[in-house]
Each structure stands twice: as C-alpha cells, then as structure tokens.
Design a protein around this motif. Structure first.
Motif, PDB file in Angstrom:
ATOM      1  N   VAL A   1      28.311  32.543  37.296  1.00  0.00           N
ATOM      2  CA  VAL A   1      28.981  33.604  36.545  1.00  0.00           C
ATOM      3  C   VAL A   1      30.461  33.688  36.897  1.00  0.00           C
ATOM      4  O   VAL A   1      31.330  33.752  36.020  1.00  0.00           O
ATOM      5  N   LEU A   2      30.778  33.694  38.196  1.00  0.00           N
ATOM      6  CA  LEU A   2      32.151  33.879  38.636  1.00  0.00           C
ATOM      7  C   LEU A   2      32.942  32.578  38.574  1.00  0.00           C
ATOM      8  O   LEU A   2      32.390  31.488  38.766  1.00  0.00           O
TER       9      LEU A   2
ATOM     10  N   VAL B   1      23.866  41.278  43.592  1.00  0.00           N
ATOM     11  CA  VAL B   1      23.630  40.851  42.215  1.00  0.00           C
ATOM     12  C   VAL B   1      24.975  40.727  41.508  1.00  0.00           C
ATOM     13  O   VAL B   1      25.772  41.666  41.517  1.00  0.00           O
ATOM     14  N   VAL B   2      25.227  39.571  40.918  1.00  0.00           N
ATOM     15  CA  VAL B   2      26.421  39.361  40.101  1.00  0.00           C
ATOM     16  C   VAL B   2      26.000  39.462  38.645  1.00  0.00           C
ATOM     17  O   VAL B   2      25.207  38.654  38.162  1.00  0.00           O
ATOM     18  N   ARG B   3      26.499  40.471  37.978  1.00  0.00           N
ATOM     19  CA  ARG B   3      26.148  40.700  36.569  1.00  0.00           C
ATOM     20  C   ARG B   3      27.337  40.322  35.708  1.00  0.00           C
ATOM     21  O   ARG B   3      28.383  40.976  35.731  1.00  0.00           O
TER      22      ARG B   3
ATOM     23  N   VAL C   1      31.534  37.965  49.746  1.00  0.00           N
ATOM     24  CA  VAL C   1      32.970  37.795  49.502  1.00  0.00           C
ATOM     25  C   VAL C   1      33.516  36.650  50.341  1.00  0.00           C
ATOM     26  O   VAL C   1      34.275  35.801  49.851  1.00  0.00           O
ATOM     27  N   GLU C   2      33.135  36.595  51.616  1.00  0.00           N
ATOM     28  CA  GLU C   2      33.603  35.506  52.483  1.00  0.00           C
ATOM     29  C   GLU C   2      33.162  34.157  51.934  1.00  0.00           C
ATOM     30  O   GLU C   2      33.934  33.185  51.930  1.00  0.00           O
ATOM     31  N   GLY C   3      31.922  34.077  51.446  1.00  0.00           N
ATOM     32  CA  GLY C   3      31.439  32.826  50.885  1.00  0.00           C
ATOM     33  C   GLY C   3      32.200  32.414  49.648  1.00  0.00           C
ATOM     34  O   GLY C   3      32.494  31.234  49.439  1.00  0.00           O
ATOM     35  N   TRP C   4      32.557  33.401  48.811  1.00  0.00           N
ATOM     36  CA  TRP C   4      33.305  33.064  47.592  1.00  0.00           C
ATOM     37  C   TRP C   4      34.716  32.596  47.915  1.00  0.00           C
ATOM     38  O   TRP C   4      35.177  31.576  47.398  1.00  0.00           O
TER      39      TRP C   4
ATOM     40  N   VAL D   1      27.039  49.422  41.573  1.00  0.00           N
ATOM     41  CA  VAL D   1      28.212  48.549  41.487  1.00  0.00           C
ATOM     42  C   VAL D   1      29.182  48.853  42.619  1.00  0.00           C
ATOM     43  O   VAL D   1      29.597  49.997  42.804  1.00  0.00           O
ATOM     44  N   TRP D   2      29.560  47.812  43.409  1.00  0.00           N
ATOM     45  CA  TRP D   2      30.535  47.975  44.492  1.00  0.00           C
ATOM     46  C   TRP D   2      31.791  47.136  44.305  1.00  0.00           C
ATOM     47  O   TRP D   2      32.739  47.215  45.085  1.00  0.00           O
ATOM     48  N   GLY D   3      31.837  46.344  43.239  1.00  0.00           N
ATOM     49  CA  GLY D   3      33.013  45.512  42.994  1.00  0.00           C
ATOM     50  C   GLY D   3      33.005  44.983  41.575  1.00  0.00           C
ATOM     51  O   GLY D   3      32.068  45.225  40.798  1.00  0.00           O
ATOM     52  N   ALA D   4      34.050  44.257  41.221  1.00  0.00           N
ATOM     53  CA  ALA D   4      34.184  43.712  39.875  1.00  0.00           C
ATOM     54  C   ALA D   4      35.143  42.529  39.914  1.00  0.00           C
ATOM     55  O   ALA D   4      35.688  42.188  40.968  1.00  0.00           O
ATOM     56  N   THR D   5      35.347  41.897  38.758  1.00  0.00           N
ATOM     57  CA  THR D   5      36.312  40.806  38.659  1.00  0.00           C
ATOM     58  C   THR D   5      37.263  41.081  37.509  1.00  0.00           C
ATOM     59  O   THR D   5      37.015  41.944  36.657  1.00  0.00           O
ATOM     60  N   THR D   6      38.333  40.316  37.451  1.00  0.00           N
ATOM     61  CA  THR D   6      39.287  40.454  36.347  1.00  0.00           C
ATOM     62  C   THR D   6      38.660  40.080  35.012  1.00  0.00           C
ATOM     63  O   THR D   6      39.192  40.436  33.961  1.00  0.00           O
ATOM     64  N   ASP D   7      37.552  39.343  35.034  1.00  0.00           N
ATOM     65  CA  ASP D   7      36.868  38.947  33.798  1.00  0.00           C
ATOM     66  C   ASP D   7      35.878  40.005  33.320  1.00  0.00           C
ATOM     67  O   ASP D   7      35.223  39.811  32.288  1.00  0.00           O
TER      68      ASP D   7
END
Length: 261
Positions: free
Chosen positions: A132-133, A101-103, A120-123, A77-83
């Motif tokens: 998912v995001l 991979v977005v889990r 990240v740039e694409g998002w 894991v290298w990142g996360a979201t507020t959700d």
C-alpha cells in the motif's frame, strides 16, 4: 519488530517535539482504550510531525483537528500518509499485541506485527515492505519534521569563487549539528539540491545549486534573529553575497524581519 530505540538510531528526533506531552490517562479515558507503551514513547520522542515528508505521526494531545487519534471502520488511526492512507491498530486484546493495519485510500489494506514504532523504523530503513505505502527512496538518510509554525526565507546568492561542494560544507559547518534530508543532482551536475536540518534548533534548509544559487530556510518565529545571524555568517564564509531575500513564494521582502507565512 524493533522499537523506539532503534527508530531514534535511524532518525534524529526534533529538538522540541510538538504536542508530545499531556495527560495519558485522560487521553485513554477519552478513547476508551489503554494505548500501547511503544506508541507513548514514540509520541514523547517525536511528537506531531512527519517522517520523510510522507508518513505522519498523530498524537492525542494539542488542539489541531488534524492531530488526533480517531476511530475508522473499527480501527484506531494513529498516523497517515500524504497519499491519504491510514496507519491504524486493530484494537483487540492486549494493547501491546495490537497489530498495525495499513488501510490504503484506494487499494485495500494489509496487516503487520504489533508495534507502531517498530513499523515506522522498518519503513524508514527499508526493512518493512508494504503493497500500500510508497517505499522510502533508497540512498536517502531518513528525517523527521515537527509540525510547528514556521517562517520561511529564500536567499538568492552571488556565485562567489568557491565551488558548490565547498560552499555546502561551509554552510553545514556553521549550522552544525545537521542531519540529512535527501539530495538530488542532474546528470550533468549543473542542477541539484541538498536538503538538511539543524539537529539542535529544528531549522529546515535546502541549498539549491541553480544559477544564481539560493538557500531556502524555514524556522520557528522565535528563532528569527538567531537564524539570520548564523545564516548570514555562513554566507560570508562561503565568499558570497545576498542578492535578494524573498518569501517561499518568491515575493521580495524588504528585510529579514518582515513577517511572512
């Protein structure tokens, strides 16, 4: 996908990245893997923080338990979201070819082409769509907030003779250079907010057009005097007066120098 250079063109990096530098060899030895080069550049450019108040970037440096790379069900894991979603690599083969991979916390996972920075740039630009995001809200200029200790102030202001748009222009001119962090406005134009940041000092501001209108600002503690002086200079040029200074929670402060969380 494109890499860190394209991301920098889309999102201004912080003036002072947090937990962005350290011993990469030691970090890799601790994790037991060699980390992708684009991720190292991403960390050194942005550090620990969040994109658009949603997507968190972790680094292998610093002491915070919330900022670390960790294994999760075979993924790194290298990142996360507020959700509560996780941004990971599947660590098989050459690190430069690890897929992103977005889990999701509750709705499964999906896989994308290699490159954390490119993902990240694409998002943030809307070029990458994820089941998912949440999507980046259209029409907003993407931004990045470095996670650092901050003081918070809210200045309630008198209306003054100038219209809101002119007051906002003056405020941003005094604090230039600034970068957008989004805005909204009610249908009748009587309510709204403009969010922006200073590019050179990493102060975060919201200008609220409610009545009485107010400016909210957060800044590193070391910038206490500089933030006060520049903000009060802007208020004078806006032809307004400060009615009250409060904390972020609305508690009155006797003066700008008082400590608050």
């Amino acid at each position: 996908m494109t890499g860190p250079d394209a991301l920098v063109r889309a999102v201004s990096p912080p003036a002072g990245p947090v937990d962005a530098r350290g011993d990469w060899a030691e970090a890799e030895a601790r994790l037991g893997v060699r980390l992708p080069g684009d991720y190292k550049q991403l960390v050194e450019t942005y550090g620990w923080g969040e994109f658009c108040d949603y997507l968190y970037l972790r680094t292998p440096f610093g002491t915070s338990p919330y900022n670390r790379l960790e294994r999760h069900d075979g993924l790194l894991v290298w990142g996360a979201t507020t959700d509560g979603d996780r941004l990971c690599w599947r660590t098989e083969g050459d690190p430069e070819e690890w897929p992103v991979v977005v889990r999701g916390r509750s709705i499964g996972q999906e896989e994308f082409a290699p490159g954390a920075a490119g993902f990240v740039e694409g998002w943030v630009t809307g070029r990458v769509s994820s089941a998912v995001l949440a999507d980046m809200e259209p029409g907003l200029a993407p931004w990045f907030n470095a996670f650092r200790p901050r003081l918070h102030r809210c200045l309630r202001l008198s209306e003054g003779p100038r219209p809101y748009a002119e007051r906002l222009r003056i405020l941003r001119d005094v604090l230039t250079p600034t970068t957008d962090r989004g805005s909204w406005q009610s249908d009748d134009g009587t309510h709204g907010q403009d969010h922006f940041a200073t590019a050179d000092t990493d102060w975060l501001l919201t200008y609220d057009r409610s009545r009485p209108h107010q400016i909210r600002i957060s800044f590193p503690p070391a910038d206490r005097v500089a933030a006060r002086d520049r903000l009060f200079a802007a208020v004078r040029l806006m032809s307004c007066t400060v009615l009250e200074i409060t904390t972020a929670d609305g508690l009155p402060l006797p003066d700008w120098s008082a400590d608050d969380a």
